[in-house]
Design an enzyme around this catalytic site. Structure first.
Site, PDB file in Angstrom:
ATOM      1  N   ASN A 155       0.811  -1.434   0.300  1.00  0.00           N
ATOM      2  CA  ASN A 155       0.520  -0.159   0.442  1.00  0.00           C
ATOM      3  C   ASN A 155       0.435   1.274   0.009  1.00  0.00           C
ATOM      4  O   ASN A 155       1.314   1.308  -0.891  1.00  0.00           O
ATOM      5  CB  ASN A 155      -1.259  -0.020   1.277  1.00  0.00           C
ATOM      6  N   ASP A 156       0.997   2.444   0.964  1.00  0.00           N
ATOM      7  CA  ASP A 156       1.088   3.217   1.375  1.00  0.00           C
ATOM      8  C   ASP A 156       2.810   3.532   0.507  1.00  0.00           C
ATOM      9  O   ASP A 156       3.666   2.472   0.893  1.00  0.00           O
ATOM     10  CB  ASP A 156       1.024   3.851   2.253  1.00  0.00           C
ATOM     11  N   ARG A 171      -0.509   8.497  13.806  1.00  0.00           N
ATOM     12  CA  ARG A 171       0.138   7.994  12.549  1.00  0.00           C
ATOM     13  C   ARG A 171       0.865   8.827  11.376  1.00  0.00           C
ATOM     14  O   ARG A 171       0.035   9.794  11.087  1.00  0.00           O
ATOM     15  CB  ARG A 171      -0.483   6.319  11.976  1.00  0.00           C
ATOM     16  N   ASP A 172       1.474   7.775  10.691  1.00  0.00           N
ATOM     17  CA  ASP A 172       2.191   8.483   9.724  1.00  0.00           C
ATOM     18  C   ASP A 172       3.173   9.755   9.650  1.00  0.00           C
ATOM     19  O   ASP A 172       2.843  10.738   9.075  1.00  0.00           O
ATOM     20  CB  ASP A 172       1.276   8.721   8.175  1.00  0.00           C
ATOM     21  N   GLU A 201      -4.382  10.711   7.958  1.00  0.00           N
ATOM     22  CA  GLU A 201      -3.150  10.526   7.578  1.00  0.00           C
ATOM     23  C   GLU A 201      -2.421  10.973   7.044  1.00  0.00           C
ATOM     24  O   GLU A 201      -2.851  11.529   5.644  1.00  0.00           O
ATOM     25  CB  GLU A 201      -3.915   8.901   7.936  1.00  0.00           C
ATOM     26  N   GLN A 223       4.318  -0.359   2.309  1.00  0.00           N
ATOM     27  CA  GLN A 223       3.807  -0.825   3.567  1.00  0.00           C
ATOM     28  C   GLN A 223       3.802  -1.999   2.514  1.00  0.00           C
ATOM     29  O   GLN A 223       3.424  -1.908   1.232  1.00  0.00           O
ATOM     30  CB  GLN A 223       2.746  -0.251   3.193  1.00  0.00           C
ATOM     31  N   TRP A 234      -4.347  -6.667   3.288  1.00  0.00           N
ATOM     32  CA  TRP A 234      -2.823  -5.782   4.174  1.00  0.00           C
ATOM     33  C   TRP A 234      -2.979  -7.445   5.028  1.00  0.00           C
ATOM     34  O   TRP A 234      -3.946  -7.400   5.665  1.00  0.00           O
ATOM     35  CB  TRP A 234      -3.746  -5.092   4.594  1.00  0.00           C
ATOM     36  N   SER A 239       2.928   3.379   7.929  1.00  0.00           N
ATOM     37  CA  SER A 239       3.660   4.195   7.357  1.00  0.00           C
ATOM     38  C   SER A 239       4.681   5.463   8.247  1.00  0.00           C
ATOM     39  O   SER A 239       3.839   6.001   9.203  1.00  0.00           O
ATOM     40  CB  SER A 239       2.722   5.354   6.588  1.00  0.00           C
ATOM     41  N   ASP A 296      -1.299  -4.100  19.851  1.00  0.00           N
ATOM     42  CA  ASP A 296      -2.182  -4.015  20.785  1.00  0.00           C
ATOM     43  C   ASP A 296      -3.678  -4.352  19.739  1.00  0.00           C
ATOM     44  O   ASP A 296      -4.080  -3.333  19.777  1.00  0.00           O
ATOM     45  CB  ASP A 296      -2.561  -3.107  22.077  1.00  0.00           C
TER      46      ASP A 296
END
Ligand code: DQQ
Length: 474
Positions: free
Chosen positions: A32-33, A155-156, A211, A49, A57, A94, A113
């Protein structure tokens, strides 16, 4: 997996009609990314990714490849994978890469988690990016700022250098409100000081979760690119153009970066000082079909970014692509008509320019089956000022389905429409006048004789150039 001779794996897919051959994708399995784009010692490194174990995924790791020219790529070993018991045990999500005074450094999101906690981590390499060491102080940012009121979406990280230190933007959301980008600063990439929200979303149409932020100066302005969830995850990429004042971003223009399948783009500056963007071209077929194919996800042809005098983002596929173009067909209004089959290739690069006076609907048909059962059309409707990708497919049981994607594309008085169309197996990238991007994925059932033809009256045309494109892997 990449470690098992990538060339042989790629070769095994050579008969796959839907697989692109001049766009980057891993030897097999899921991508992906784009991640961690970095210009290093004269080459561009792309990370991505990647699920090394299957075409869907999962097991998020960073795949890795390198290029001399942004067109041909060499696969390298997987850079980072989840560490059991570590802050990234559920996935290395990412992030970006920087050259920290000679030490290549990856900055990425660790999830633990089952993705309920997201934290920021770093990894460095001392052997020209073949092996990576995760920092003992990971996570270097362990908590989302309190105003987010949630821990799940943080994230990212995208990192860049300013005179007073390293800066980082991270995508997130404020519970019950909207998407937000948080801003941090550091002197050493390990100790980070939270500054403030760089930008908070106020309108639902720009998304409840932001994101994959990119934040960079382009000419005199600053550009923020976000990938947002507007209704469902992985939805629309927006860009804002404005000014960076006292650690806050003040946008004065906002637009959609792509109206189709391009998502989670990442930019970097290359050796020619160009700001270049790669984006994930998502699949548009079922998990079952992706599993059957054995691969999923493609990167766009890298695009050079500039701003025009109205602060609109312009995107031009890198000129390096021209160096691999094959057989060339050139036409003008008087040398072609709709009935003429230009080529039967489904890997082509097309440049078309239309007359500023052209009226009605016109464009190009690709992937056209000889019996007319299937085709994809890139069409400009000049009355509605709309760019469209229209797809007609016929299932094996005879059922016909059609699909249309559309984007408003306004032309100024006297402005001629230009279309750049990159067709590569199931990948279709369309950019009108360098500023309206409409990407699509199409999977025709007919797998021979895919005709490329003019659509609409030839009188609309000023010039049409089509090149057949080779495989970059041979
Ligand atoms: N995909 C990554 C995330 C990112 C999302 C996980 C966007 O880091 O936010 O694979 O596609």
């Amino acid at each position: 997996m990449i470690e098992q001779n990538p060339t042989a794996i790629r070769q095994a897919f050579s008969e796959d009609f839907h697989r692109p051959q001049y766009h980057f994708l891993p030897p097999s399995n899921w991508m992906n990314d784009p991640n961690g784009l970095l210009f290093w010692k004269g080459q561009t490194h792309i990370f991505y990714q990647h699920n090394p174990f299957g075409p869907l995924w999962g097991n998020m790791s960073w795949g890795h490849a390198v290029s001399d020219d942004l067109i041909h790529w060499r696969d390298l070993p997987i850079a980072i994978r989840p560490t059991p018991g570590g802050p990234d045990e559920y996935g290395c999500y990412s992030g970006s890469a920087v050259d920290n005074d000679g030490t290549p450094t990856l900055i990425y999101t660790g999830t633990r988690d089952k993705a309920n906690i997201q934290v920021q981590c770093i990894a460095t390499s001392d052997d020209d990016m073949i092996t990576w060491q995760k920092h003992p102080q990971n996570p270097v940012i362990s908590e989302v700022p309190a105003i987010a009121n949630q821990t799940r979406d943080f994230r990212d990280p995208y990192v860049w250098r300013e005179d007073d230190g390293w800066y980082m933007v991270v995508g997130s959301r404020i519970e019950g409100k909207a998407g937000v980008i948080f801003l941090y600063r550091s002197q050493n990439l390990v100790d980070w000081e939270y500054l403030n929200p760089l930008l908070e979303g106020t309108e639902e149409r720009y998304g409840l979760m932001w994101e994959c932020p990119n934040f960079f100066k382009l000419g005199d302005k600053w550009v923020l690119i976000i990938s947002s969830h507007t209704g469902h995850s992985t939805d629309t990429v927006h860009y804002f153009v404005g000014d960076f004042v006292d650690h806050h971003f003040v946008p004065d223009y906002v637009d959609v970066l792509d109206y189709g399948t391009l998502y989670a783009p990442l930019t970097y500056v290359d050796g020619q000082d160009r700001r270049i963007l790669f984006g994930w071209l998502r699949e548009n077929r079922s998990d079952r079909d992706q599993s059957f194919a054995g691969w999923s996800g493609v990167q766009s042809i890298p695009r050079v970014l500039t701003l025009d005098d109205q602060n609109r983002l312009h995107m031009q596929p890198v000129p390096e692509l021209a160096s691999v173009r094959g057989e060339h067909f050139h036409y003008t209004a008087s040398t072609i008509d709709e009935s003429q089959v230009i080529t039967a290739s489904h890997h082509v690069d097309i440049e078309a320019t239309y007359s500023p006076d052209a009226s009605g609907s016109f464009g190009i048909t690709v992937l056209g089956a000889p019996d007319g059962d299937e085709c994809t059309r890139v069409v400009y409707d000049s009355d509605r000022q709309q760019l469209m990708v229209y797809t007609l497919t016929t299932e094996t049981n005879g059922a016909i389905s059609t699909h249309t994607r559309a984007a408003v594309h306004l032309l100024a008085d006297g402005e001629a429409l230009t279309l750049r169309i990159l067709l590569d197996g199931s990948v279709l990238e369309v950019i009108a006048n360098e500023r309206t991007s409409l990407t699509a994925r199409v999977y025709p059932h007919h797998q021979s004789q895919q005709q490329v033809r003019l659509y609409g009256p030839a009188t609309a045309l000023t010039s049409l150039d089509i090149w057949e494109m080779p495989s970059i892997w041979q």
